[in-house]
Write a protein that holds these residues in place. Sequence first.
Motif, short mmCIF file in Angstrom:
data_model
loop_
_atom_site.label_atom_id
_atom_site.label_comp_id
_atom_site.label_asym_id
_atom_site.label_seq_id
_atom_site.Cartn_x
_atom_site.Cartn_y
_atom_site.Cartn_z
N VAL A 21 -25.39 -8.36 28.81
CA VAL A 21 -26.37 -8.41 27.71
C VAL A 21 -25.83 -9.25 26.56
O VAL A 21 -26.54 -10.10 26.01
CB VAL A 21 -26.74 -6.98 27.25
CG1 VAL A 21 -27.58 -7.02 25.98
CG2 VAL A 21 -27.48 -6.24 28.36
N LEU A 22 -24.58 -9.04 26.19
CA LEU A 22 -24.00 -9.79 25.07
C LEU A 22 -23.83 -11.27 25.41
O LEU A 22 -24.09 -12.13 24.57
CB LEU A 22 -22.67 -9.17 24.65
CG LEU A 22 -22.76 -7.78 24.02
CD1 LEU A 22 -21.36 -7.26 23.69
CD2 LEU A 22 -23.64 -7.78 22.78
N GLN A 26 -33.75 -8.81 18.31
CA GLN A 26 -34.24 -9.88 19.16
C GLN A 26 -35.39 -9.43 20.06
O GLN A 26 -36.23 -10.19 20.44
CB GLN A 26 -33.10 -10.43 20.03
CG GLN A 26 -31.98 -11.00 19.23
CD GLN A 26 -32.27 -12.35 18.64
OE1 GLN A 26 -32.91 -13.16 19.28
NE2 GLN A 26 -31.84 -12.60 17.42
N HIS A 31 -28.55 -8.74 11.55
CA HIS A 31 -29.55 -9.71 12.05
C HIS A 31 -30.81 -8.94 12.45
O HIS A 31 -30.73 -7.80 12.87
CB HIS A 31 -29.02 -10.46 13.27
CG HIS A 31 -27.76 -11.21 13.03
ND1 HIS A 31 -27.68 -12.26 12.17
CD2 HIS A 31 -26.53 -11.02 13.54
CE1 HIS A 31 -26.44 -12.72 12.16
NE2 HIS A 31 -25.72 -11.99 12.98
N HIS A 52 -22.76 -14.36 23.11
CA HIS A 52 -21.42 -13.91 22.74
C HIS A 52 -20.39 -14.36 23.76
O HIS A 52 -20.67 -14.40 24.96
CB HIS A 52 -21.37 -12.37 22.69
CG HIS A 52 -22.23 -11.75 21.66
ND1 HIS A 52 -21.75 -10.82 20.76
CD2 HIS A 52 -23.55 -11.89 21.36
CE1 HIS A 52 -22.72 -10.42 19.97
NE2 HIS A 52 -23.83 -11.06 20.32
N ARG A 64 -31.15 -2.15 27.61
CA ARG A 64 -30.84 -3.46 27.03
C ARG A 64 -31.38 -3.59 25.62
O ARG A 64 -30.69 -4.04 24.71
CB ARG A 64 -31.40 -4.58 27.92
CG ARG A 64 -31.14 -5.97 27.37
CD ARG A 64 -31.97 -7.03 28.08
NE ARG A 64 -33.39 -6.82 27.94
CZ ARG A 64 -34.12 -7.19 26.88
NH1 ARG A 64 -33.54 -7.77 25.86
NH2 ARG A 64 -35.41 -6.98 26.84
N SER A 78 -21.01 -19.36 18.39
CA SER A 78 -21.13 -18.11 19.14
C SER A 78 -20.25 -17.03 18.53
O SER A 78 -19.31 -17.30 17.80
CB SER A 78 -20.76 -18.33 20.61
OG SER A 78 -19.38 -18.59 20.72
N ARG A 121 -25.67 -13.00 27.44
CA ARG A 121 -27.03 -13.58 27.39
C ARG A 121 -27.47 -13.83 25.96
O ARG A 121 -28.29 -14.70 25.71
CB ARG A 121 -28.04 -12.66 28.09
CG ARG A 121 -27.83 -12.47 29.56
CD ARG A 121 -28.63 -13.35 30.44
NE ARG A 121 -29.94 -13.66 29.97
CZ ARG A 121 -31.03 -13.65 30.69
NH1 ARG A 121 -30.97 -13.30 31.94
NH2 ARG A 121 -32.18 -14.00 30.18
N ALA A 122 -26.92 -13.07 25.03
CA ALA A 122 -27.23 -13.24 23.61
C ALA A 122 -26.32 -14.27 22.94
O ALA A 122 -26.41 -14.49 21.73
CB ALA A 122 -27.12 -11.90 22.88
N THR A 130 -29.27 -4.21 22.20
CA THR A 130 -29.44 -5.39 21.34
C THR A 130 -29.91 -5.00 19.95
O THR A 130 -29.50 -5.63 18.97
CB THR A 130 -30.40 -6.42 21.97
OG1 THR A 130 -31.66 -5.80 22.25
CG2 THR A 130 -29.82 -7.01 23.25
N ALA A 184 -27.80 -5.88 16.64
CA ALA A 184 -28.46 -6.62 15.57
C ALA A 184 -28.37 -5.86 14.24
O ALA A 184 -28.10 -6.47 13.19
CB ALA A 184 -29.92 -6.88 15.93
#
Length: 117
Positions: free
Chosen positions: A21-22, A116, A113, A27, A100, A2, A24-25, A104, A108
């Motif tokens: 939000v983070l 998402q 990355h 973090h 959101r 993580s 849930r991703a 994200t 990213a």
Amino acid sequence: MSMTSLVADDDPDIRDFICFVLQRAGHDVAVAADGFEAWTSACESEFDLIVLDHHMPRMTGLEVAERLRITRPDARVLLMSGDQDVAYRHPHFLSKPFNRLELTDAVAALMGHPAQG
């Protein structure tokens, strides 16, 4: 593995939203309620991502980002503000208000990355 993130915003509702939000991703998230607290946390711990509001008490997000540029040049810092002029002063900027998906996508892009969605 993580990621560890620091979220600094003096508005608790915005700070909580970003943390949610983070998290849930995937973090692990630490928080700061003002610029000086963010600066102190960033000096004491390593973070993969630092999300800073610009307009905060004691130190602005831009002041924190500029100090980090010197002391931790590899730090990945996302600066947020409703003040569009700040966008020209920091390479990774997210305009407030945002949703959101916009958050994200900005994270990213900063982390290298694919988004998402």
